[in-house]
Motif scaffolding. Structure first.
Motif, PDB file in Angstrom:
ATOM      1  N   ASN A   1       0.823  -1.213   0.000  1.00 15.78           N
ATOM      2  CA  ASN A   1       0.000   0.000   0.000  1.00 15.78           C
ATOM      3  C   ASN A   1       0.850   1.253   0.000  1.00 15.78           C
ATOM      4  O   ASN A   1       1.861   1.322   0.679  1.00 15.78           O
ATOM      5  CB  ASN A   1      -0.893   0.034   1.242  1.00 15.78           C
ATOM      6  CG  ASN A   1      -1.768  -1.185   1.317  1.00 15.78           C
ATOM      7  OD1 ASN A   1      -1.882  -1.903   0.338  1.00 15.78           O
ATOM      8  ND2 ASN A   1      -2.347  -1.433   2.466  1.00 15.78           N
ATOM      9  N   PRO A   2       0.410   2.235  -0.744  1.00 21.19           N
ATOM     10  CA  PRO A   2       1.135   3.488  -0.768  1.00 21.19           C
ATOM     11  C   PRO A   2       0.915   4.299   0.507  1.00 21.19           C
ATOM     12  O   PRO A   2       1.558   5.313   0.711  1.00 21.19           O
ATOM     13  CB  PRO A   2       0.520   4.228  -1.972  1.00 21.19           C
ATOM     14  CG  PRO A   2      -0.403   3.251  -2.626  1.00 21.19           C
ATOM     15  CD  PRO A   2      -0.748   2.229  -1.604  1.00 21.19           C
ATOM     16  N   GLU A   3       0.012   3.838   1.335  1.00 18.94           N
ATOM     17  CA  GLU A   3      -0.242   4.582   2.572  1.00 18.94           C
ATOM     18  C   GLU A   3       0.894   4.335   3.532  1.00 18.94           C
ATOM     19  O   GLU A   3       1.027   3.300   4.135  1.00 18.94           O
ATOM     20  CB  GLU A   3      -1.525   4.087   3.222  1.00 18.94           C
ATOM     21  CG  GLU A   3      -2.721   4.216   2.314  1.00 18.94           C
ATOM     22  CD  GLU A   3      -3.810   3.257   2.737  1.00 18.94           C
ATOM     23  OE1 GLU A   3      -3.484   2.165   3.215  1.00 18.94           O
ATOM     24  OE2 GLU A   3      -4.971   3.611   2.576  1.00 18.94           O
TER      25      GLU A   3
ATOM     26  N   ALA B   1      -7.693   7.668   6.333  1.00 17.48           N
ATOM     27  CA  ALA B   1      -7.171   8.329   5.134  1.00 17.48           C
ATOM     28  C   ALA B   1      -7.481   7.417   3.952  1.00 17.48           C
ATOM     29  O   ALA B   1      -6.772   6.432   3.723  1.00 17.48           O
ATOM     30  CB  ALA B   1      -5.668   8.561   5.271  1.00 17.48           C
TER      31      ALA B   1
ATOM     32  N   HIS C   1      -7.828   5.725   0.413  1.00 19.99           N
ATOM     33  CA  HIS C   1      -6.955   5.622  -0.752  1.00 19.99           C
ATOM     34  C   HIS C   1      -7.563   4.645  -1.741  1.00 19.99           C
ATOM     35  O   HIS C   1      -7.973   3.546  -1.371  1.00 19.99           O
ATOM     36  CB  HIS C   1      -5.564   5.130  -0.316  1.00 19.99           C
ATOM     37  CG  HIS C   1      -4.644   4.936  -1.464  1.00 19.99           C
ATOM     38  ND1 HIS C   1      -4.492   3.732  -2.108  1.00 19.99           N
ATOM     39  CD2 HIS C   1      -3.831   5.808  -2.096  1.00 19.99           C
ATOM     40  CE1 HIS C   1      -3.620   3.877  -3.087  1.00 19.99           C
ATOM     41  NE2 HIS C   1      -3.202   5.118  -3.104  1.00 19.99           N
ATOM     42  N   ARG C   2      -7.611   5.046  -2.980  1.00 21.14           N
ATOM     43  CA  ARG C   2      -8.236   4.195  -3.994  1.00 21.14           C
ATOM     44  C   ARG C   2      -7.305   3.070  -4.412  1.00 21.14           C
ATOM     45  O   ARG C   2      -6.366   3.281  -5.169  1.00 21.14           O
ATOM     46  CB  ARG C   2      -8.571   5.034  -5.234  1.00 21.14           C
ATOM     47  CG  ARG C   2      -9.867   5.812  -5.109  1.00 21.14           C
ATOM     48  CD  ARG C   2     -10.258   6.360  -6.483  1.00 21.14           C
ATOM     49  NE  ARG C   2     -11.641   6.777  -6.506  1.00 21.14           N
ATOM     50  CZ  ARG C   2     -12.659   5.951  -6.753  1.00 21.14           C
ATOM     51  NH1 ARG C   2     -12.422   4.685  -6.994  1.00 21.14           N
ATOM     52  NH2 ARG C   2     -13.898   6.405  -6.748  1.00 21.14           N
ATOM     53  N   HIS C   3      -7.592   1.888  -3.910  1.00 19.48           N
ATOM     54  CA  HIS C   3      -6.767   0.751  -4.305  1.00 19.48           C
ATOM     55  C   HIS C   3      -7.197   0.225  -5.667  1.00 19.48           C
ATOM     56  O   HIS C   3      -6.389  -0.247  -6.443  1.00 19.48           O
ATOM     57  CB  HIS C   3      -6.865  -0.355  -3.262  1.00 19.48           C
ATOM     58  CG  HIS C   3      -6.200   0.004  -1.974  1.00 19.48           C
ATOM     59  ND1 HIS C   3      -6.797   0.799  -1.024  1.00 19.48           N
ATOM     60  CD2 HIS C   3      -4.970  -0.277  -1.489  1.00 19.48           C
ATOM     61  CE1 HIS C   3      -5.970   0.961  -0.001  1.00 19.48           C
ATOM     62  NE2 HIS C   3      -4.859   0.325  -0.265  1.00 19.48           N
TER      63      HIS C   3
ATOM     64  N   THR D   1     -12.946   0.947  -4.931  1.00 21.14           N
ATOM     65  CA  THR D   1     -12.683   1.277  -3.530  1.00 21.14           C
ATOM     66  C   THR D   1     -13.586   2.409  -3.051  1.00 21.14           C
ATOM     67  O   THR D   1     -13.767   3.406  -3.750  1.00 21.14           O
ATOM     68  CB  THR D   1     -11.218   1.721  -3.363  1.00 21.14           C
ATOM     69  OG1 THR D   1     -10.361   0.714  -3.894  1.00 21.14           O
ATOM     70  CG2 THR D   1     -10.895   1.951  -1.894  1.00 21.14           C
TER      71      THR D   1
ATOM     72  N   ALA E   1     -14.427   5.660  -1.361  1.00 24.78           N
ATOM     73  CA  ALA E   1     -13.471   6.767  -1.392  1.00 24.78           C
ATOM     74  C   ALA E   1     -13.681   7.800  -0.294  1.00 24.78           C
ATOM     75  O   ALA E   1     -12.836   8.670  -0.106  1.00 24.78           O
ATOM     76  CB  ALA E   1     -13.517   7.457  -2.753  1.00 24.78           C
ATOM     77  N   ASP E   2     -14.780   7.722   0.426  1.00 24.17           N
ATOM     78  CA  ASP E   2     -14.977   8.728   1.473  1.00 24.17           C
ATOM     79  C   ASP E   2     -15.836   8.179   2.612  1.00 24.17           C
ATOM     80  O   ASP E   2     -16.511   7.153   2.476  1.00 24.17           O
ATOM     81  CB  ASP E   2     -15.624   9.993   0.893  1.00 24.17           C
ATOM     82  CG  ASP E   2     -16.971   9.689   0.272  1.00 24.17           C
ATOM     83  OD1 ASP E   2     -17.987   9.813   0.981  1.00 24.17           O
ATOM     84  OD2 ASP E   2     -16.985   9.309  -0.928  1.00 24.17           O
TER      85      ASP E   2
END
Lengths: 276, 276
Positions: free
Chosen positions: B13-15, B180, B182-184, B188, B190-191
């Motif tokens: 994950n980029p998170e 937070a 994040h669109r995987h 996904t 999104a909010d």
DNA sequence: CTGATTCATTCCATATAATGGAACAGCGTT
DNA sequence: AACGCTGTTCCATTATATGGAATGAATCAG
């Protein structure tokens, strides 16, 4: 449930004494001492159980436990007993996948399994114990977790004896003096002199055998691996039940095991050596 | 190497932001902060690297690291980089085998796998993430360790959404505000608003779906499990590749998943309830 | 239901351990 | 051989952990 021939449980050894590297000194030492107690407990531990096990005054222990909980290293079960926290699982997943030795050894273990068809282990010496880092098994018999991360005595396992043989002789001697020998089976090495003698043979041959010294009916052939500075020593082994695989077969595999270990050592030197 | 359809790696994950429960306060907090940095590092970390990541003066950091090493929580590779210590593996082996929820859920997971033939997961909510505690899989495809102990976001996994649905509504709301997103994948959520809406449906149905929201091509059906006081919430799921298993099949399994989860909840109540 | 008892938790002055600046050592580079 | 970069050790200062005592919660006996 599963057909694993090796015991599936966690450390049934009667040796209750901890083989700690460090004393319970310093704030951190006391914290891991608490984790250790929880980890080694066999029955659910509530606060008062911890209190008698640790021997700290209630106020102190309470804060230590609170801190551990807020860090996720410890957790309270709904029934008020304590358990190790999930954070430890996260850390371990990384400790495992990020372990350079495991990573390097992996393909060699697979190849060795391919050749022999039997269970292959990778273990690392940690003070007086062997910790299993990986294993490759034919059937999905025993659950991996029951084995990986588990510690076994160094003096009655193939990997352990192989690892000891890779240590500088005085280091090995110093450790042997600290071993509390316990007879797991009738073949278990029972004293330091016998162990030292066998280590000499192992050094000469580059091969160690576990002749049902840890678990009855299980024997294995192992070879040592190490880093250039010997800060890391471990071993790989091929394990089999003696009713199905004769000792003669193990000795035939010895060359394969030794070759695989040599290949791992070469890879370690290349990828982790001083000039890496 | 293996034919696992789900990614075999650890947290791509980029998170990068840590979802810490506690601040790095106190001696223990600072110690685990160091472990955390080492755990999350992708390249080998030497002393210098730790120094910039942690921001402590050299003397202080050196002692912290030394203490961690002497406790076996950290180790130095031969190439001078740091890695998580083997002690963490030992602890994790116990954290896993001693986990009451895992233990209770185990037979139910096996039964669910028997019925569906697909991969079954058990996960626990830890703040904003799901940590996988167990899985049952047909072939010995993916290595267990790559999955167990891993953390995934709660808002895009079936288990995560199921677990959120079991929380008291205000608690869930508070956590959602801290996510937070994040669109995987393109599906996904999104909010927070969308997530809250879906949670309402999940609460009503007792079933959560992951419609390729985390990994493209992977969907699953999940149901929540919990302890009486909601101090523990988690979920179980049946996961499958969408090319082979249609959504319609998942909805057919929903009843089985819900039933299994209910059985686990009953067992938890019996074995861990206030009057246990 | 009440009172007694045990166990868990909070508080705070004290004791202890962690801190970080500075000085030192090891090593590869210029 | 001198420089610069990293990592390590030292020690007065400061922050943190400690544990005895007081409080609160739960359990048990009467």
């Amino acid at each position: 449930m599963e057909a694993g021939f090796r015991q599936d449980t966690i450390d049934r050894n009667p040796e209750k004494g901890r083989a700690r590297t460090a004393p319970d000194t310093g704030t951190l030492g006391k914290a891991v001492a608490v984790l250790d107690v929880v980890a080694r407990a066999e029955r659910p531990m509530r606060f008062r159980d911890l209190r008698e096990a640790i021997g700290q005054p209630p106020g102190t222990l309470h804060r230590q436990v609170s801190n551990l909980i807020s860090e996720g290293l410890l957790q309270v079960n709904p029934d008020q007993s304590y358990g190790l926290g999930l954070r430890l699982l996260q850390f371990a997943a990384r400790a495992w996948s990020g372990n350079r030795f495991r990573e390097i050894a992996e393909p060699h273990l697979a190849a060795l399994h391919e050749k022999t068809g039997e269970t292959v282990h990778l273990g690392v010496l940690s003070d007086l114990e062997v910790i299993y880092l990986d294993k490759v098994e034919s059937r999905q018999a025993v659950r991996m977790h029951s084995q990986i991360g588990n510690a076994s005595p160094c003096y009655c396992t193939g990997v352990g004896k192989a690892a000891l043989s890779a240590l500088p002789i005085d280091d090995a001697k110093a450790r042997i003096d600290r071993i509390a020998f316990h007879r797991h089976t009738e073949h278990t090495i029972a004293d330091g002199a016998a162990l030292s003698a066998e280590l000499a043979d192992i050094r000469a041959a580059g091969i160690a055998y576990d002749r049902e010294e840890h678990e009855p009916g299980i024997h294995c052939v192992a070879a040592p691996i190490w880093s250039h500075d010997r800060s890391f020593v471990g071993g790989i082994s091929v394990t089999a039940p003696s009713y199905r695989i004769a000792m003669a077969q193990l000795t035939q595999w010895a060359d394969d095991v030794r070759t695989a270990a040599a290949a791992i050592n070469a890879d370690i030197e290349i990828r982790l050596g001083p000039r890496a």
